[in-house]
Design a protein around this motif. Structure first.
Motif, PDB file in Angstrom:
ATOM      1  N   ASN A  87       0.867  -1.296  -0.031  1.00 22.77           N
ATOM      2  CA  ASN A  87      -0.193  -0.455  -0.122  1.00 22.77           C
ATOM      3  C   ASN A  87       1.261   1.949  -0.395  1.00 22.77           C
ATOM      4  O   ASN A  87       2.013   1.599   0.776  1.00 22.77           O
ATOM      5  N   TYR A 139       1.291   5.363   0.783  1.00 26.23           N
ATOM      6  CA  TYR A 139       1.229   6.103   1.596  1.00 26.23           C
ATOM      7  C   TYR A 139       2.150   7.400   1.495  1.00 26.23           C
ATOM      8  O   TYR A 139       3.245   7.288   0.993  1.00 26.23           O
ATOM      9  N   THR A 170       3.934  10.510   2.404  1.00 26.15           N
ATOM     10  CA  THR A 170       5.079  11.376   3.910  1.00 26.15           C
ATOM     11  C   THR A 170       5.557  12.730   3.865  1.00 26.15           C
ATOM     12  O   THR A 170       7.025  12.787   2.650  1.00 26.15           O
ATOM     13  N   LEU A 221       2.033   9.513   8.321  1.00 29.59           N
ATOM     14  CA  LEU A 221       1.172   8.818   7.224  1.00 29.59           C
ATOM     15  C   LEU A 221       0.022   8.951   5.999  1.00 29.59           C
ATOM     16  O   LEU A 221      -0.638   8.870   7.169  1.00 29.59           O
ATOM     17  N   ALA A 271      -2.573   8.153   3.544  1.00 34.90           N
ATOM     18  CA  ALA A 271      -3.360   6.749   2.605  1.00 34.90           C
ATOM     19  C   ALA A 271      -5.014   8.061   1.920  1.00 34.90           C
ATOM     20  O   ALA A 271      -5.381   8.673   2.468  1.00 34.90           O
ATOM     21  N   ASN A 313      -1.895   7.710   9.079  1.00 35.87           N
ATOM     22  CA  ASN A 313      -1.385   6.691   8.991  1.00 35.87           C
ATOM     23  C   ASN A 313      -0.235   6.492  10.115  1.00 35.87           C
ATOM     24  O   ASN A 313       0.281   8.066   9.960  1.00 35.87           O
TER      25      ASN A 313
END
Length: 107
Positions: free
Chosen positions: A38, A40, A42, A53, A55, A68
């Motif tokens: 997955n 993300y 940042t 993070l 999503a 996240n």
């Protein structure tokens, strides 16, 4: 906290955002992947990197961006979440403003 971007083409917008980061058109963000692959976002500067993070997920009506974190870092404090949401807001308003019709931050 969550960001919602009203758009009819959410998957396209998500792909566009990740592509801009991966191709370094946007240099202050990086893409991270978890063990399930997955993706993300940042914020790249050392003081923020990997602490929050984001999503990105598409629904029929919008793109939802949720906060996240990596388990080994623990949940970021509210100030850190706020600063990172602010930086992400800047990215979206400056670079992708023509790709959605409404922008909302849910606390």
């Amino acid at each position: 906290m969550e960001i919602r971007l009203k758009t009819k083409n959410g998957e396209h917008l998500i792909n566009k955002i990740f592509s801009a980061v991966e191709n370094e058109e946007v240099r202050t963000w990086i893409v991270r992947k978890d063990k399930d692959n997955n993706k993300y976002l940042t914020h790249k500067p050392e003081q923020w990197c990997d602490k929050v993070l984001f999503a990105l997920n598409a629904t029929i009506e919008d793109v939802r961006i949720s906060i996240n974190w990596w388990k080994n870092y623990g949940e970021p404090d509210e100030d850190t979440k706020g600063y990172c949401i602010g930086r992400l807001t800047e990215l979206l308003l400056v670079n992708f403003k023509d790709n959605y019709t409404a922008f909302e931050i849910i606390k």
